[in-house]
Design a protein around this motif. Sequence first.
Motif, PDB file in Angstrom:
ATOM      1  N   GLU A 111      40.267 -10.693  37.129  1.00  7.24           N
ATOM      2  CA  GLU A 111      39.609 -12.137  37.369  1.00  7.24           C
ATOM      3  C   GLU A 111      38.282 -11.975  37.631  1.00  7.24           C
ATOM      4  OE1 GLU A 111      40.482 -15.568  40.411  1.00  7.24           O
ATOM      5  OE2 GLU A 111      41.910 -13.697  40.512  1.00  7.24           O
ATOM      6  N   CYS A 112      37.738 -10.852  38.239  1.00  5.95           N
ATOM      7  CA  CYS A 112      36.121 -10.762  38.284  1.00  5.95           C
ATOM      8  C   CYS A 112      35.670 -11.026  37.036  1.00  5.95           C
ATOM      9  CB  CYS A 112      35.766  -9.477  38.959  1.00  5.95           C
ATOM     10  SG  CYS A 112      36.332  -9.478  40.634  1.00  5.95           S
ATOM     11  N   PHE A 113      36.174 -10.203  36.215  1.00  2.00           N
ATOM     12  CA  PHE A 113      35.693 -10.282  34.529  1.00  2.00           C
ATOM     13  C   PHE A 113      35.621 -11.488  34.012  1.00  2.00           C
ATOM     14  CE2 PHE A 113      35.946  -5.766  35.126  1.00  2.00           C
ATOM     15  CZ  PHE A 113      34.553  -5.343  35.058  1.00  2.00           C
ATOM     16  N   LEU A 114      36.631 -12.328  34.046  1.00  4.87           N
ATOM     17  CA  LEU A 114      37.079 -13.568  33.589  1.00  4.87           C
ATOM     18  C   LEU A 114      36.198 -14.705  34.213  1.00  4.87           C
ATOM     19  CD1 LEU A 114      41.058 -14.064  33.396  1.00  4.87           C
ATOM     20  CD2 LEU A 114      39.390 -13.902  31.518  1.00  4.87           C
ATOM     21  N   VAL A 206      33.447  -5.655  40.774  1.00  4.00           N
ATOM     22  CA  VAL A 206      33.224  -6.755  41.499  1.00  4.00           C
ATOM     23  C   VAL A 206      31.870  -6.905  41.784  1.00  4.00           C
ATOM     24  CG1 VAL A 206      33.580  -7.491  43.990  1.00  4.00           C
ATOM     25  CG2 VAL A 206      35.081  -6.148  42.892  1.00  4.00           C
ATOM     26  N   LEU A 207      30.946  -6.137  41.951  1.00  6.29           N
ATOM     27  CA  LEU A 207      29.394  -6.724  42.183  1.00  6.29           C
ATOM     28  C   LEU A 207      28.719  -6.879  40.961  1.00  6.29           C
ATOM     29  CD1 LEU A 207      27.293  -6.332  44.212  1.00  6.29           C
ATOM     30  CD2 LEU A 207      26.851  -4.188  43.688  1.00  6.29           C
ATOM     31  N   PHE A 208      29.182  -6.078  39.596  1.00  7.77           N
ATOM     32  CA  PHE A 208      28.313  -6.304  38.606  1.00  7.77           C
ATOM     33  C   PHE A 208      28.880  -7.848  37.958  1.00  7.77           C
ATOM     34  CE2 PHE A 208      28.569  -6.397  33.722  1.00  7.77           C
ATOM     35  CZ  PHE A 208      27.163  -6.448  33.705  1.00  7.77           C
ATOM     36  N   PRO A 209      29.946  -8.284  38.052  1.00 14.85           N
ATOM     37  CA  PRO A 209      30.353  -9.555  37.567  1.00 14.85           C
ATOM     38  C   PRO A 209      29.627 -10.620  38.577  1.00 14.85           C
ATOM     39  CG  PRO A 209      32.268  -8.274  37.416  1.00 14.85           C
ATOM     40  CD  PRO A 209      31.237  -7.442  38.053  1.00 14.85           C
ATOM     41  N   PHE A 210      29.648 -10.300  39.813  1.00 12.47           N
ATOM     42  CA  PHE A 210      29.082 -11.349  40.876  1.00 12.47           C
ATOM     43  C   PHE A 210      27.640 -11.435  40.527  1.00 12.47           C
ATOM     44  CE2 PHE A 210      27.530 -12.281  44.972  1.00 12.47           C
ATOM     45  CZ  PHE A 210      28.069 -13.504  45.253  1.00 12.47           C
ATOM     46  N   LEU A 211      26.805 -10.368  40.280  1.00 13.19           N
ATOM     47  CA  LEU A 211      25.427 -10.475  39.975  1.00 13.19           C
ATOM     48  C   LEU A 211      25.319 -11.399  38.568  1.00 13.19           C
ATOM     49  CD1 LEU A 211      24.230  -6.916  40.973  1.00 13.19           C
ATOM     50  CD2 LEU A 211      23.953  -9.225  42.327  1.00 13.19           C
ATOM     51  N   PHE A 212      26.109 -10.925  37.802  1.00 11.76           N
ATOM     52  CA  PHE A 212      25.897 -11.707  36.446  1.00 11.76           C
ATOM     53  C   PHE A 212      26.391 -13.279  36.466  1.00 11.76           C
ATOM     54  CE2 PHE A 212      27.663 -13.421  32.328  1.00 11.76           C
ATOM     55  CZ  PHE A 212      26.882 -12.996  31.692  1.00 11.76           C
ATOM     56  N   ILE A 213      27.081 -13.449  37.416  1.00 13.47           N
ATOM     57  CA  ILE A 213      27.411 -15.175  37.896  1.00 13.47           C
ATOM     58  C   ILE A 213      26.105 -15.757  38.412  1.00 13.47           C
ATOM     59  CG2 ILE A 213      28.827 -16.446  39.114  1.00 13.47           C
ATOM     60  CD1 ILE A 213      31.328 -14.509  38.419  1.00 13.47           C
ATOM     61  N   ILE A 214      25.772 -14.915  39.428  1.00 15.27           N
ATOM     62  CA  ILE A 214      24.332 -15.386  40.028  1.00 15.27           C
ATOM     63  C   ILE A 214      23.191 -15.700  39.153  1.00 15.27           C
ATOM     64  CG2 ILE A 214      22.762 -14.937  41.821  1.00 15.27           C
ATOM     65  CD1 ILE A 214      24.967 -13.650  43.598  1.00 15.27           C
ATOM     66  N   LEU A 215      22.976 -14.499  38.289  1.00 15.15           N
ATOM     67  CA  LEU A 215      21.902 -14.839  37.361  1.00 15.15           C
ATOM     68  C   LEU A 215      22.178 -15.863  36.394  1.00 15.15           C
ATOM     69  CD1 LEU A 215      21.228 -11.037  36.685  1.00 15.15           C
ATOM     70  CD2 LEU A 215      19.699 -12.494  37.891  1.00 15.15           C
ATOM     71  N   SER A 216      23.450 -16.178  35.898  1.00 12.10           N
ATOM     72  CA  SER A 216      23.736 -17.175  34.983  1.00 12.10           C
ATOM     73  C   SER A 216      23.599 -18.504  35.538  1.00 12.10           C
ATOM     74  CB  SER A 216      25.122 -16.978  34.656  1.00 12.10           C
ATOM     75  OG  SER A 216      25.326 -15.807  33.860  1.00 12.10           O
ATOM     76  N   TYR A 217      23.865 -18.572  36.766  1.00 14.08           N
ATOM     77  CA  TYR A 217      23.645 -19.975  37.515  1.00 14.08           C
ATOM     78  C   TYR A 217      22.107 -20.359  37.719  1.00 14.08           C
ATOM     79  CZ  TYR A 217      28.490 -21.642  37.603  1.00 14.08           C
ATOM     80  OH  TYR A 217      29.719 -22.116  37.019  1.00 14.08           O
ATOM     81  N   LEU A 218      21.469 -19.162  38.162  1.00 11.96           N
ATOM     82  CA  LEU A 218      19.958 -19.342  38.274  1.00 11.96           C
ATOM     83  C   LEU A 218      19.407 -19.807  36.943  1.00 11.96           C
ATOM     84  CD1 LEU A 218      19.065 -16.018  40.582  1.00 11.96           C
ATOM     85  CD2 LEU A 218      18.821 -18.587  41.296  1.00 11.96           C
ATOM     86  N   ARG A 219      19.821 -19.308  35.988  1.00 12.16           N
ATOM     87  CA  ARG A 219      19.301 -19.886  34.452  1.00 12.16           C
ATOM     88  C   ARG A 219      19.827 -21.127  34.220  1.00 12.16           C
ATOM     89  NH1 ARG A 219      17.671 -15.924  30.701  1.00 12.16           N
ATOM     90  NH2 ARG A 219      17.152 -18.036  29.772  1.00 12.16           N
ATOM     91  N   ILE A 220      21.268 -21.500  34.560  1.00 10.07           N
ATOM     92  CA  ILE A 220      21.620 -22.880  34.465  1.00 10.07           C
ATOM     93  C   ILE A 220      20.779 -23.990  35.344  1.00 10.07           C
ATOM     94  CG2 ILE A 220      23.674 -24.422  35.167  1.00 10.07           C
ATOM     95  CD1 ILE A 220      25.286 -22.043  34.099  1.00 10.07           C
ATOM     96  N   LEU A 221      20.586 -23.515  36.581  1.00  3.42           N
ATOM     97  CA  LEU A 221      19.645 -24.400  37.557  1.00  3.42           C
ATOM     98  C   LEU A 221      18.254 -24.602  37.072  1.00  3.42           C
ATOM     99  CD1 LEU A 221      19.661 -25.546  40.355  1.00  3.42           C
ATOM    100  CD2 LEU A 221      18.515 -23.503  41.334  1.00  3.42           C
TER     101      LEU A 221
END
Length: 317
Positions: A111-114, A206-221
């Motif tokens: 689920e973390c990776f999805l 857990v941590l790597f996907p979470f950081l990836f999600i944060i970076l993705s949303y920073l770029r989206i913002l």
Amino acid sequence: MGHGNFSVISELILVGFSNYPQTEIPLFFLFSLVYLASLFGNTTVITLVILDFSLQTPMYIFLCHLAFLNIFFSTFVVPKMLFNFLASKKVISYNFCIAQTYITLFLESTECFLLAVMALDRYVAICYPLRYLLIMNWSVCAALALGAWTVGFFASVVPLYLTILPLCGPYVVDYIFCELPILLHMFCADTSLLETIMATGGAGTVLFPFLFIILSYLRILVAVMTINSIKGRKKAFSTCTSHLIAVIMYYGTGMIRYLRPKSLYSAEGDKLISVFYAVINPMLNPFIYSLRNKEMKEGMKKVMGKYKIKTKQQITD
């Protein structure tokens, strides 16, 4: 390591909420309704995406994988929990307990990776709208989805299989299902290697996907803020709202469980947290993601319309 000793144990006591017997019957009916709602919602998402061609886009393909994962997870946990609510002997077989440990760890990692893959999908959709379908084509979607399941498996099940240890008595699982952090306190031998692997695996899954999600949303913002019209910004943000809510619920639950001060720790509190991510969250996901948005509602109308027409034709014939 110690696999030969596993056959000695036939069953374990699964405490669940048996310390509060007066709540077991009400909880049985409540969680039964939640489980049925979860099955209905997630099955509906999968069915609509399969039957309605307009919903067969990358975002909904990934949602189908998440819906299947939700069904798989809750079905491996909830029925046994419901059975124990009514049973006088609150036990779980050793083999099923170990199976739950493997499956829940695998599905939590996947689920973390999805969620990370879905963040990537939203990033491409907003930052590269004209090239979105070209970049996120069928082969890329299939590779990303398969990659999430594969990495989730090899990052969780394989390390656990190589390092799992025999259990020591008393064989009492003070939880609502068998999960690795709970069984960790029941292993006989030194668990330092297993704990190290868990910490390393946790960082990767857990941590790597979470950081990836944060970076993705920073770029989206950043991309959204360059949109001139307020309407355009709202539309762009609206496509991410459901995913953000799901990420906050999933990771928020984990943070509450693992990062809270020791002074706030309690076994009963852990059980309530596990109820949220094992029972409530799989039920909420399809409604948060899909069943409230315009495309899914239109898809439901199309499918129901086709069904009605087909039924009328059969009656006429």
